[in-house]
Write an enzyme that holds these catalytic residues in place. Structure first.
Site, PDB file in Angstrom:
ATOM      1  N   ARG A  13       0.779  -1.090  -0.063  1.00 12.06           N
ATOM      2  CA  ARG A  13      -0.001   0.007  -0.048  1.00 12.06           C
ATOM      3  C   ARG A  13       0.780   1.372   0.003  1.00 12.06           C
ATOM      4  O   ARG A  13       0.508   2.268   0.553  1.00 12.06           O
ATOM      5  CB  ARG A  13      -0.830  -0.215   1.335  1.00 12.06           C
ATOM      6  CG  ARG A  13      -2.108  -1.058   1.389  1.00 12.06           C
ATOM      7  CD  ARG A  13      -3.300  -0.616   0.321  1.00 12.06           C
ATOM      8  NE  ARG A  13      -4.237  -1.257   0.292  1.00 12.06           N
ATOM      9  CZ  ARG A  13      -5.204  -1.411   1.068  1.00 12.06           C
ATOM     10  NH1 ARG A  13      -5.768  -0.186   1.863  1.00 12.06           N
ATOM     11  NH2 ARG A  13      -6.404  -2.122   0.889  1.00 12.06           N
ATOM     12  N   ARG A  61      -3.035   6.918   1.402  1.00 11.24           N
ATOM     13  CA  ARG A  61      -3.524   8.298   1.831  1.00 11.24           C
ATOM     14  C   ARG A  61      -2.403   8.705   2.811  1.00 11.24           C
ATOM     15  O   ARG A  61      -2.850  10.084   3.277  1.00 11.24           O
ATOM     16  CB  ARG A  61      -4.862   7.727   2.649  1.00 11.24           C
ATOM     17  CG  ARG A  61      -5.800   7.796   1.780  1.00 11.24           C
ATOM     18  CD  ARG A  61      -7.002   6.890   2.357  1.00 11.24           C
ATOM     19  NE  ARG A  61      -6.790   5.722   2.717  1.00 11.24           N
ATOM     20  CZ  ARG A  61      -7.608   4.811   3.307  1.00 11.24           C
ATOM     21  NH1 ARG A  61      -8.762   5.039   3.556  1.00 11.24           N
ATOM     22  NH2 ARG A  61      -7.006   3.480   3.370  1.00 11.24           N
ATOM     23  N   ARG A  74      -6.368  11.945  -5.765  1.00 12.57           N
ATOM     24  CA  ARG A  74      -7.548  11.209  -5.470  1.00 12.57           C
ATOM     25  C   ARG A  74      -8.717  11.943  -5.442  1.00 12.57           C
ATOM     26  O   ARG A  74      -9.680  11.287  -5.776  1.00 12.57           O
ATOM     27  CB  ARG A  74      -7.098  10.375  -3.840  1.00 12.57           C
ATOM     28  CG  ARG A  74      -8.369   9.806  -3.199  1.00 12.57           C
ATOM     29  CD  ARG A  74      -8.818   8.449  -3.788  1.00 12.57           C
ATOM     30  NE  ARG A  74      -9.877   7.955  -2.939  1.00 12.57           N
ATOM     31  CZ  ARG A  74     -11.109   8.343  -3.153  1.00 12.57           C
ATOM     32  NH1 ARG A  74     -11.447   9.321  -4.228  1.00 12.57           N
ATOM     33  NH2 ARG A  74     -12.025   7.883  -2.416  1.00 12.57           N
ATOM     34  N   ASP A  82      -6.775  -2.346  -7.409  1.00 10.63           N
ATOM     35  CA  ASP A  82      -7.419  -2.960  -6.234  1.00 10.63           C
ATOM     36  C   ASP A  82      -7.620  -4.386  -6.588  1.00 10.63           C
ATOM     37  O   ASP A  82      -7.967  -4.895  -7.722  1.00 10.63           O
ATOM     38  CB  ASP A  82      -8.500  -2.280  -5.566  1.00 10.63           C
ATOM     39  CG  ASP A  82      -8.810  -2.582  -4.350  1.00 10.63           C
ATOM     40  OD1 ASP A  82      -8.236  -1.993  -3.376  1.00 10.63           O
ATOM     41  OD2 ASP A  82      -9.879  -3.758  -4.090  1.00 10.63           O
ATOM     42  N   TYR A  89     -15.064 -11.384   0.124  1.00 11.31           N
ATOM     43  CA  TYR A  89     -15.799  -9.895   0.044  1.00 11.31           C
ATOM     44  C   TYR A  89     -16.990 -10.175  -1.031  1.00 11.31           C
ATOM     45  O   TYR A  89     -18.035  -9.585  -0.901  1.00 11.31           O
ATOM     46  CB  TYR A  89     -14.842  -9.162  -0.877  1.00 11.31           C
ATOM     47  CG  TYR A  89     -13.636  -8.395   0.093  1.00 11.31           C
ATOM     48  CD1 TYR A  89     -14.010  -7.633   0.915  1.00 11.31           C
ATOM     49  CD2 TYR A  89     -12.504  -8.997   0.145  1.00 11.31           C
ATOM     50  CE1 TYR A  89     -13.014  -7.192   1.696  1.00 11.31           C
ATOM     51  CE2 TYR A  89     -11.458  -8.550   1.043  1.00 11.31           C
ATOM     52  CZ  TYR A  89     -11.930  -7.636   1.946  1.00 11.31           C
ATOM     53  OH  TYR A  89     -10.904  -7.263   2.697  1.00 11.31           O
TER      54      TYR A  89
HETATM   55  O1  CP3 Z   1      -0.310  -1.233  -2.413  1.00 11.24           O
HETATM   56  C1  CP3 Z   1      -0.660  -0.666  -3.250  1.00 11.24           C
HETATM   57  O2  CP3 Z   1       0.003   0.599  -3.056  1.00 11.24           O
HETATM   58  C2  CP3 Z   1      -1.349  -0.947  -4.424  1.00 11.24           C
HETATM   59  C3  CP3 Z   1      -2.572  -0.646  -4.573  1.00 11.24           C
HETATM   60  C4  CP3 Z   1      -3.517  -1.562  -3.630  1.00 11.24           C
HETATM   61  C5  CP3 Z   1      -4.606  -1.013  -3.144  1.00 11.24           C
HETATM   62  N1  CP3 Z   1      -5.342  -2.187  -2.581  1.00 11.24           N
HETATM   63  C6  CP3 Z   1      -5.028   0.332  -3.124  1.00 11.24           C
HETATM   64  C7  CP3 Z   1      -6.275   0.883  -2.163  1.00 11.24           C
HETATM   65  C8  CP3 Z   1      -3.542  -2.915  -3.298  1.00 11.24           C
HETATM   66  C9  CP3 Z   1      -2.207  -3.877  -3.935  1.00 11.24           C
HETATM   67  C10 CP3 Z   1      -4.654  -3.243  -2.728  1.00 11.24           C
HETATM   68  C11 CP3 Z   1      -4.906  -4.612  -2.345  1.00 11.24           C
HETATM   69  C12 CP3 Z   1      -6.074  -4.917  -1.544  1.00 11.24           C
HETATM   70  N2  CP3 Z   1      -7.399  -4.482  -1.543  1.00 11.24           N
HETATM   71  C13 CP3 Z   1      -6.229  -6.291  -0.561  1.00 11.24           C
HETATM   72  C14 CP3 Z   1      -5.105  -6.904  -0.242  1.00 11.24           C
HETATM   73  C15 CP3 Z   1      -4.274  -6.511   0.706  1.00 11.24           C
HETATM   74  C16 CP3 Z   1      -4.636  -6.038   2.313  1.00 11.24           C
HETATM   75  O3  CP3 Z   1      -4.712  -4.879   2.563  1.00 11.24           O
HETATM   76  O4  CP3 Z   1      -5.114  -6.991   2.707  1.00 11.24           O
HETATM   77  C17 CP3 Z   1      -7.478  -5.932  -0.112  1.00 11.24           C
HETATM   78  C18 CP3 Z   1      -8.140  -6.950   1.122  1.00 11.24           C
HETATM   79  C19 CP3 Z   1      -8.013  -4.969  -0.686  1.00 11.24           C
HETATM   80  C20 CP3 Z   1      -9.741  -4.445  -0.608  1.00 11.24           C
HETATM   81  C21 CP3 Z   1      -9.816  -3.182  -0.140  1.00 11.24           C
HETATM   82  N3  CP3 Z   1      -9.571  -2.035  -1.030  1.00 11.24           N
HETATM   83  C22 CP3 Z   1     -10.286  -2.510   1.201  1.00 11.24           C
HETATM   84  C23 CP3 Z   1     -10.693  -3.652   2.269  1.00 11.24           C
HETATM   85  C24 CP3 Z   1     -10.195  -1.483   1.053  1.00 11.24           C
HETATM   86  C25 CP3 Z   1     -10.821  -0.401   2.227  1.00 11.24           C
HETATM   87  C26 CP3 Z   1      -9.737  -0.332   3.239  1.00 11.24           C
HETATM   88  C27 CP3 Z   1      -9.182   1.019   3.156  1.00 11.24           C
HETATM   89  O5  CP3 Z   1      -7.985   0.829   3.216  1.00 11.24           O
HETATM   90  O6  CP3 Z   1      -9.595   2.093   2.706  1.00 11.24           O
HETATM   91  C28 CP3 Z   1      -9.731  -0.882  -0.099  1.00 11.24           C
HETATM   92  C29 CP3 Z   1      -9.444   0.589  -0.539  1.00 11.24           C
HETATM   93  C30 CP3 Z   1      -8.122   0.835  -1.202  1.00 11.24           C
HETATM   94  N4  CP3 Z   1      -7.455  -0.070  -1.883  1.00 11.24           N
HETATM   95  C31 CP3 Z   1      -7.484   2.047  -0.837  1.00 11.24           C
HETATM   96  C32 CP3 Z   1      -6.162   1.836  -1.700  1.00 11.24           C
HETATM   97  C33 CP3 Z   1      -5.310   3.040  -1.654  1.00 11.24           C
HETATM   98  C34 CP3 Z   1      -8.219   3.317   0.014  1.00 11.24           C
HETATM   99  C35 CP3 Z   1      -9.193   4.055  -0.861  1.00 11.24           C
HETATM  100  C36 CP3 Z   1      -9.083   5.373  -0.911  1.00 11.24           C
HETATM  101  O7  CP3 Z   1      -7.772   5.751  -1.210  1.00 11.24           O
HETATM  102  O8  CP3 Z   1     -10.084   5.964  -0.948  1.00 11.24           O
END
Ligand code: CP3
Length: 348
Positions: free
Chosen positions: A28, A32, A41, A78, A154
């Site tokens: 990640r 943010r 964003r 994602d 999910y």
């Molecule tokens: O790692 C990186 O920088 C690459 C981008 C990336 C994101 N999500 C961006 C993201 C990667 C590799 C993921 C993987 C992901 N997404 C997983 C597996 C890894 C983990 O964290 O367990 C999972 C389970 C998801 C599903 C997901 N996406 C959830 C549960 C959420 C909400 C929780 C949160 O952190 O907000 C997201 C949203 C998400 N994916 C954000 C980002 C940067 C935040 C959204 C935003 O910026 O508004």
């Protein structure tokens, strides 16, 4: 594959070659905690729009590389774009996490397309091409997908309330129906990862974020076997594909995972006993990990000591420094700089 004259440090570790200074990236890493991410964003409007607009997704993928000089960029996207491309409604609402139209009944699962529509993901492949062009060959580009079990949690529950019970209940009550969902996701993941390699990623990571909540025999059916099939399917079509497995929370099941899944490296979360990981996992495969993301928020001496503990445990053999899970939004940037300097200061 990239046309790099010399493989990146990360690619070398994935080929089993030890590096005196371990390559470093952060799960990640585009997110943010970076003001420049928050700005883009906001400009994009929605998170999914950001993922599916190649210019903007390229920009946020590159931001942490420019700021910190990390050894790998990870495609900004994602894991839930795969359910989206399979026809499920997916939305991300601020503060609530992802929302999907739940796949609770058999009919909904049995109606899923048997094949992933790669056209629906075309902007992501375009982002990969743009990022690869912008990066020097010394920086690896990672693609990724969610593992079938994690995607299924999910897809079945719908909302991201951290509730895995709906998927676990379905797996117990309707084993065949659940198995058919996993089959669709195995095939979709193979097609998706192969397409990422064709677009130019150097390696991919399979995120099984919820692997750790299953009893061992369920871990075997829903995490190990699907991952083994994905590995075989991708390597049959891209023989030199490099693949990192991240079965978060797998604990004492990890040796079985590396025995049965041909991953090139395995990602560890921060709860694993380090001596156990070194003796039973790193003895067989390069590893990646595993700093507690919360100590990166805390900073100070606790951070320095925790970085040293990880390096002392793993840096003598093929190793990629990372966090044990994604960086938290409240992480101070100065702590990230401090961690990177300490890792780079280490020389085996
Ligand atoms: O790692 C990186 O920088 C690459 C981008 C990336 C994101 N999500 C961006 C993201 C990667 C590799 C993921 C993987 C992901 N997404 C997983 C597996 C890894 C983990 O964290 O367990 C999972 C389970 C998801 C599903 C997901 N996406 C959830 C549960 C959420 C909400 C929780 C949160 O952190 O907000 C997201 C949203 C998400 N994916 C954000 C980002 C940067 C935040 C959204 C935003 O910026 O508004």
């Amino acid at each position: 594959m990239s046309s790099a004259a010399r493989p990146s440090a990360l690619s070398q570790v994935l080929s089993g070659q030890w590096q005196p200074s371990p390559p470093i990236w952060m799960m990640r890493q585009a997110g943010r905690y970076l003001p420049e991410y928050r700005e883009i964003r906001e400009r994009a409007g929605s998170f999914l729009k950001l993922c599916l607009t190649p210019d903007l997704a390229t920009e946020v993928t590159l931001q942490p590389i420019r700021r910190f000089g990390l050894d790998a960029a990870i495609l900004f996207s994602d894991i839930l774009v795969v359910p989206m491309a399979l026809g499920q409604t997916v939305s991300f609402n601020a503060g609530e996490g992802p929302q999907l139209s739940p796949l609770m009944d058999h009919d909904a699962i049995l109606r899923l397309p048997r094949q992933l529509d790669l056209n629906a993901l075309a902007p992501i492949f375009e982002t990969i091409r743009l990022v690869r062009k912008a990066l020097p060959s010394s920086v690896a580009l990672l693609g990724f997908c969610g593992a079938p079990w994690t995607l299924a949690t999910y897809m079945v529950a719908g909302a991201s309330t951290g509730d895995h019970a709906p998927a676990r209940l379905l797996a117990y009550r309707e084993r065949q129906v659940f198995a058919s969902l996993i089959d669709v996701l195995v095939d979709a993941s193979i097609d998706y990862l192969v397409a990422q390699f064709k677009a130019g990623v150097d390696a991919v990571q399979i995120f099984d974020s919820w692997a750790g909540i299953l009893p061992p025999h369920q871990f075997q059916c829903w995490c190990i076997e699907p991952a083994a099939r994905i590995l075989a399917g991708v390597k049959a079509r891209v023989p030199d594909a490099k693949i990192i497995g991240f079965p978060r929370g797998a604990g004492t099941m990890l040796p079985t995972y590396v025995e049965q899944v041909a991953v090139d490296a395995v990602g560890l979360d921060w709860t694993i006993d380090l001596a156990f990981a070194r003796d039973h996992i790193q003895s067989r495969r390069p590893i990646q990990g595993n700093l507690d993301p919360l100590v990166l928020v805390a900073g100070g001496d606790a951070l320095d000591q925790s970085v040293d503990v990880v390096l002392d445990a793993f840096a003598a053999r093929p190793f990629i420094f990372n966090l044990g899970h994604g960086i938290l939004p409240e992480t101070p940037i100065a702590n990230v700089e401090r961690m990177i300097a300490r890792v780079r200061g280490h020389c085996g």
